[in-house]
Design an enzyme around this catalytic site. Sequence first.
Site, PDB file in Angstrom:
ATOM      1  N   GLY A  84      67.178  85.514  52.181  1.00 55.55           N
ATOM      2  CA  GLY A  84      67.642  84.922  53.429  1.00 55.55           C
ATOM      3  C   GLY A  84      69.157  84.999  53.551  1.00 55.55           C
ATOM      4  N   GLY A 162      54.411  89.086  57.077  1.00 59.54           N
ATOM      5  CA  GLY A 162      55.329  90.089  56.562  1.00 59.54           C
ATOM      6  C   GLY A 162      54.940  90.441  55.137  1.00 59.54           C
ATOM      7  N   ARG A 163      55.922  90.879  54.346  1.00 61.04           N
ATOM      8  CA  ARG A 163      55.619  91.262  52.966  1.00 61.04           C
ATOM      9  C   ARG A 163      55.065  90.088  52.167  1.00 61.04           C
ATOM     10  NH1 ARG A 163      60.482  94.022  53.913  1.00 61.04           N
ATOM     11  NH2 ARG A 163      61.636  92.239  53.077  1.00 61.04           N
ATOM     12  N   PRO A 187      49.777  92.010  66.548  1.00 62.80           N
ATOM     13  CA  PRO A 187      48.966  92.532  65.445  1.00 62.80           C
ATOM     14  C   PRO A 187      49.735  93.505  64.557  1.00 62.80           C
ATOM     15  CG  PRO A 187      47.731  92.560  67.496  1.00 62.80           C
ATOM     16  CD  PRO A 187      49.145  92.219  67.862  1.00 62.80           C
ATOM     17  N   ARG A 245      61.318  78.390  55.569  1.00 64.98           N
ATOM     18  CA  ARG A 245      62.538  77.600  55.590  1.00 64.98           C
ATOM     19  C   ARG A 245      62.191  76.244  56.194  1.00 64.98           C
ATOM     20  NH1 ARG A 245      63.988  80.715  52.495  1.00 64.98           N
ATOM     21  NH2 ARG A 245      65.819  82.079  52.462  1.00 64.98           N
ATOM     22  N   HIS A 293      62.431  74.084  46.284  1.00 63.11           N
ATOM     23  CA  HIS A 293      62.737  75.456  46.720  1.00 63.11           C
ATOM     24  C   HIS A 293      62.766  76.401  45.516  1.00 63.11           C
ATOM     25  CE1 HIS A 293      64.898  77.928  50.071  1.00 63.11           C
ATOM     26  NE2 HIS A 293      64.075  78.682  49.353  1.00 63.11           N
ATOM     27  N   ILE A 294      61.592  76.545  44.885  1.00 60.50           N
ATOM     28  CA  ILE A 294      61.496  77.352  43.666  1.00 60.50           C
ATOM     29  C   ILE A 294      60.630  78.594  43.880  1.00 60.50           C
ATOM     30  CG2 ILE A 294      61.956  75.447  42.094  1.00 60.50           C
ATOM     31  CD1 ILE A 294      58.883  75.321  41.595  1.00 60.50           C
ATOM     32  N   GLY A 295      60.504  79.040  45.129  1.00 56.34           N
ATOM     33  CA  GLY A 295      59.637  80.182  45.416  1.00 56.34           C
ATOM     34  C   GLY A 295      59.924  81.410  44.572  1.00 56.34           C
ATOM     35  N   SER A 296      61.189  81.689  44.330  1.00 54.25           N
ATOM     36  CA  SER A 296      61.560  82.888  43.562  1.00 54.25           C
ATOM     37  C   SER A 296      61.893  82.573  42.114  1.00 54.25           C
ATOM     38  CB  SER A 296      62.767  83.563  44.217  1.00 54.25           C
ATOM     39  OG  SER A 296      63.916  82.730  44.139  1.00 54.25           O
TER      40      SER A 296
END
Length: 349
Positions: A84, A162-163, A187, A245, A293-296
């Site tokens: 981001g 998205g990805r 779509p 977010r 916020h530990i997604g990565s």
Amino acid sequence: MTATVIVTRQLPADVEAAVLALASDDLKVLYHKSDDPLDRATLLEWCSSSAVVGIYCLLTDRIDAEVLEACGDGLRVVSTMSVGYNHIDVEWCKAHGVAVGYTPDVLTETTADLAVALLLATARRIPEAANAVKAGEWTTWKPMWLTGKDVFGSTVGIVGLGRIGAAIARRLRGFGCAIRYTGASGPKPDLAGPVEAEFRDMDALLGESDFVVVACALVPATRGLIGAAQLRAMKSDAVLVNISRGEVVDQDALIEALRAGDIGAAGLDVTTPEPLPASSPLLSMPNVVVLPHIGSASVRTRELIAKMAAQNLQAGVQGAAALPFPVPGTAAPPAADGAAAEAAAGGSA
């Protein structure tokens, strides 16, 4: 003044060494070696008192026009250790020819792992159950104690295929979930086909889904996308999971929806603000799981993100023809003067 690079947070050891190796008689590195954020007053002081050519920042650093203008005319690159970049005034950078680097395509799988873990933890009340054991509440087997919501065979709606959204869908197909998705771009057969996902408009997706996973980017059009009306449109036992977010979800509306029983539970890896104050009502709700916020946050992914950001910084300081990982639509780095370029050429990441 000596050309200067600002680094706003402590880095992994090997990346730290590479960034500090940029320093020479003609280039200094101002390094905030701490896990705590660099306070804004210090950041502005560093910017205004130095000939700043590059900034290495994090999501928690607000790199707005005030900061950028304080750097003066020599600024070449802003490199963020994140996918981001809404914390950077990208339009200002475009207008002034400053390159902006980010770290795309690196945290997709790690973040998708976390999204599914959060969904499972919320659905099956795992944090609540663990806390009950620690509190001595496990006295005997009780037929309906701490019963949760099945994930297998459920319908999962993904807001933003998205990805990351597609990676979440791939994992949930292993649970036999039916996947629905929505998004402003319509779509996406290339991403939806392999996971047998069906497109729905927002209202239909919300009404049909047992779990709603928010995975879209934060842009002006998605700020507050999930508000009171959308929460009321969900099933009363549905679970909302947000790994996008915090600002994509109207947090006040979410609190009210949980209190009113409009939805069953929420799992949040992102909030507004971050960190979430200990006084937030969300933290006292047993049907809410909040993560910091530990997604990565896997070792491999965080180290790779740090390295990619360092590569962007080095390329920008050197005046390379392009950053390795530029934010789309931003400029190539301005040409570096001879001394700074020669100094920066000595380091690598």
